[in-house]
Design a protein around this motif. Structure first.
Motif, PDB file in Angstrom:
ATOM      1  N   LEU A 185       0.696  -0.996  -0.212  1.00 20.13           N
ATOM      2  CA  LEU A 185       0.088   0.054  -0.062  1.00 20.13           C
ATOM      3  C   LEU A 185       0.783   1.354  -0.138  1.00 20.13           C
ATOM      4  CD1 LEU A 185      -2.986  -0.973   2.481  1.00 20.13           C
ATOM      5  CD2 LEU A 185      -2.945  -0.596   0.081  1.00 20.13           C
ATOM      6  N   ARG A 186       2.150   1.033   0.873  1.00 18.89           N
ATOM      7  CA  ARG A 186       2.849   2.382   0.667  1.00 18.89           C
ATOM      8  C   ARG A 186       3.498   2.666  -0.538  1.00 18.89           C
ATOM      9  NH1 ARG A 186       9.181   2.798   2.949  1.00 18.89           N
ATOM     10  NH2 ARG A 186       9.478   5.106   2.689  1.00 18.89           N
ATOM     11  N   ALA A 187       4.008   1.282  -1.387  1.00 21.93           N
ATOM     12  CA  ALA A 187       4.465   1.651  -2.517  1.00 21.93           C
ATOM     13  C   ALA A 187       3.431   2.202  -3.562  1.00 21.93           C
ATOM     14  CB  ALA A 187       5.135   0.343  -3.069  1.00 21.93           C
ATOM     15  N   TYR A 188       2.461   1.437  -3.602  1.00 23.86           N
ATOM     16  CA  TYR A 188       1.162   2.099  -4.747  1.00 23.86           C
ATOM     17  C   TYR A 188       0.834   3.308  -4.252  1.00 23.86           C
ATOM     18  CZ  TYR A 188       0.672  -2.836  -6.119  1.00 23.86           C
ATOM     19  OH  TYR A 188       0.756  -4.035  -6.825  1.00 23.86           O
ATOM     20  N   GLY A 189       0.714   3.817  -3.006  1.00 23.98           N
ATOM     21  CA  GLY A 189       0.287   5.195  -2.542  1.00 23.98           C
ATOM     22  C   GLY A 189       1.343   6.031  -3.103  1.00 23.98           C
ATOM     23  N   LEU A 190       2.690   5.781  -2.744  1.00 22.34           N
ATOM     24  CA  LEU A 190       3.620   6.628  -3.255  1.00 22.34           C
ATOM     25  C   LEU A 190       3.727   6.960  -4.588  1.00 22.34           C
ATOM     26  CD1 LEU A 190       6.286   8.220  -1.750  1.00 22.34           C
ATOM     27  CD2 LEU A 190       7.547   6.021  -2.199  1.00 22.34           C
ATOM     28  N   GLY A 191       3.650   5.856  -5.387  1.00 30.61           N
ATOM     29  CA  GLY A 191       3.519   5.805  -6.558  1.00 30.61           C
ATOM     30  C   GLY A 191       2.599   6.851  -7.301  1.00 30.61           C
ATOM     31  N   ALA A 192       1.392   6.852  -6.564  1.00 26.44           N
ATOM     32  CA  ALA A 192       0.093   7.749  -6.936  1.00 26.44           C
ATOM     33  C   ALA A 192       0.260   9.079  -6.504  1.00 26.44           C
ATOM     34  CB  ALA A 192      -1.013   7.097  -6.244  1.00 26.44           C
ATOM     35  N   ILE A 193       1.083   9.243  -5.188  1.00 33.72           N
ATOM     36  CA  ILE A 193       1.032  10.573  -4.797  1.00 33.72           C
ATOM     37  C   ILE A 193       2.195  11.310  -5.309  1.00 33.72           C
ATOM     38  CG2 ILE A 193       1.645  12.112  -2.695  1.00 33.72           C
ATOM     39  CD1 ILE A 193       0.267   9.723  -1.145  1.00 33.72           C
ATOM     40  N   VAL A 194       3.402  10.746  -5.664  1.00 30.58           N
ATOM     41  CA  VAL A 194       4.639  11.231  -5.801  1.00 30.58           C
ATOM     42  C   VAL A 194       5.032  10.968  -7.698  1.00 30.58           C
ATOM     43  CG1 VAL A 194       7.212  11.843  -5.312  1.00 30.58           C
ATOM     44  CG2 VAL A 194       5.453  11.373  -3.508  1.00 30.58           C
ATOM     45  N   GLY A 195       4.766   9.449  -7.898  1.00 26.79           N
ATOM     46  CA  GLY A 195       5.231   9.065  -8.988  1.00 26.79           C
ATOM     47  C   GLY A 195       6.090   7.652  -9.017  1.00 26.79           C
ATOM     48  N   VAL A 196       6.054   6.948 -10.236  1.00 23.54           N
ATOM     49  CA  VAL A 196       6.710   5.747  -9.851  1.00 23.54           C
ATOM     50  C   VAL A 196       8.041   5.681  -9.738  1.00 23.54           C
ATOM     51  CG1 VAL A 196       7.263   3.814 -11.189  1.00 23.54           C
ATOM     52  CG2 VAL A 196       4.749   4.654 -11.411  1.00 23.54           C
ATOM     53  N   SER A 197       8.889   6.824  -9.896  1.00 27.92           N
ATOM     54  CA  SER A 197      10.174   7.290  -9.838  1.00 27.92           C
ATOM     55  C   SER A 197      10.643   7.263  -8.304  1.00 27.92           C
ATOM     56  CB  SER A 197      10.638   8.177 -10.182  1.00 27.92           C
ATOM     57  OG  SER A 197      10.481   8.251 -11.780  1.00 27.92           O
TER      58      SER A 197
END
Length: 431
Positions: free
Chosen positions: A240-252
């Motif tokens: 969830l953190r990885a997916y959320g981080l990708g959604a909030i900040v970006g996949v990079s």
């Protein structure tokens, strides 16, 4: 009445018991060293070969594998370690056959879902997940053998198995680099694990029994389903953190966080798989000297936290040129996360001993409470920090969450030990 001869016999037995524990822990540390080096090598090679964005996609597949691995461990191998560590060989063999068969069944079932979902989604992420589905059975079976060997007290076999898997990775990664895609690296990683899983069957002389999975789940349901929820809470929070981080900040940003984790790879790998060693040993301490369990857990936590801080301090001294040589373009962004990531790993280390003690006590209800609280803190801290300050904020949020959660783990262990003193638990089942 205890005679002088009895006392001298006990005194002579203690050094032998300590040597046996030291030997098992040494093989555990050696095995974790191989795992750490393998995971680090895979991450570094992929990061340098694919770049930040593609490395982020690979990291999402890696995190998803962690969730599935948690399901397999909760249902198949965690009950094995708790109830079949140090038991007669016949009991262990029967349990290992059904446990490994359960892990193989989980890999086949979830792998089929990943394969269909990946082919349906398409894009950049879909093919990687389709390939993950193909390799999941081999990955989970190899992990099941590792747990089985440590439950039997034969950590040397787990070390040899992981060493073979690491050696098989070398030509596989070289071949994947020539293709140059995320899918190729996922398949290479899984192919090496499948080779090690096959060798595990030869080492143990046991054939996994998927047909025994239903009976295994029924017999271990009092522990298995709680451990399932607990384990999925751990890996699900990471996902969830990885997916959320990708959604909030970006996949990079996912790649940046994964890069920081690689820098702390030796300790993260130990923390993720340390139950291979600590839970069987805590179970043995509980059987042989129950009054020493709390001390064992405290020393374990202190050693892990101190080691993580020392490693993090050493990372701060690494020059940029050396870091870029290892991680390439990922280094500059990942190096900004060294301090909070180190504190996060140290905080997690503080709770490892308490978690091992709760597992040894079979206090599944208390460990579940602690883990659900820790997972909620992890997701809240990681995503809340990301919303405020991107990847760096996420790392600081996770660091705060792990330190708070470790205190909850110890409170739960203290309560479980008090309950045991007031109401001694019956001997755990070994058949």
């Amino acid at each position: 009445m205890t005679t002088g001869r009895d006392k001298s016999t006990d005194a002579a037995a203690r050094p032998s018991a300590r040597r046996a524990i030291a030997g098992r822990l040494s093989w555990g540390l050696a095995d974790q060293a191989v795992c750490s080096m393998t995971n680090f090598a895979v991450g570094v090679y992929v990061a340098r070969s694919l770049g930040l964005a593609a490395f982020g996609v690979f990291s999402l597949a890696w995190v998803t594998y962690g969730v599935v691995l948690s399901v397999s461990r909760g249902l198949a191998t965690d009950p094995l370690v708790v109830r079949f560590s140090g038991v007669p060989d016949a009991s262990w063999r029967a349990a290992a056959a059904r446990s490994s068969g359960t892990a193989l069944g989980v890999g086949a079932a979830v792998g089929a879902v990943c394969l269909v979902a990946g082919l349906s989604v398409g894009g950049r992420v879909g093919p990687a997940f389709a390939c993950l589905g193909v390799v999941l059975p081999g990955l989970l079976l190899q992990d099941a053998w590792r747990y089985s060997f440590f439950a039997a007290g034969t950590g040397r076999k787990a070390f040899v198995n992981d060493l073979l898997g690491g050696l098989a990775l070398v030509p596989a990664l070289v071949a994947a680099a020539r293709v140059g895609s995320v899918e190729a690296f996922v398949l290479a990683w899984g192919a090496a694990a499948a080779a090690a899983a096959g060798y595990g069957c030869l080492q143990s002389g046991i054939r996994p029994q998927p047909t025994g999975a239903r009976a295994w789940l029924r017999e271990q349901r009092d522990l298995g389903y709680r451990y399932l929820v607990e384990n999925v809470g751990v890996s699900g929070a990471s996902q969830l953190r990885a997916y959320g981080l990708g959604a909030i900040v970006g996949v990079s940003a996912v790649g940046v966080v994964r890069g920081a984790e690689l820098l702390l790879g030796p300790f993260l790998a130990v923390l993720m798989g340390l139950s291979l060693v600590t839970v069987p040993e805590a179970a043995r301490v509980l059987r042989q000297a129950p009054h020493r369990l709390a001390r064992f857990c405290l020393l374990l936590s202190g050693a892990l936290a101190a080691a993580a801080l020392l490693w993090g301090g050493a990372l701060l001294l690494v020059p940029d040129r050396a870091g870029e040589l290892v991680l390439g373009d990922v280094w500059r962004s990942a190096s900004e996360l060294i301090v909070p990531a180190t504190l996060g790993v140290a905080g997690a280390g503080l709770g490892i001993g308490a978690a091992a003690g709760l597992r040894a006590l079979a206090a599944a209800r208390r460990s579940l409470r602690a883990q659900l609280f820790a997972s909620a803190c992890y997701v809240g801290g990681g995503l809340g920090g990301a919303a405020v300050a991107g990847a760096v904020g996420s790392a600081w949020g996770v660091a705060a969450a792990t330190i708070i959660s470790s205190a909850v783990w110890w409170l739960q262990l203290r309560s479980a030990l008090r309950e045991r003193d007031q109401n001694p638990i019956p001997e755990v089942r070994t058949t």
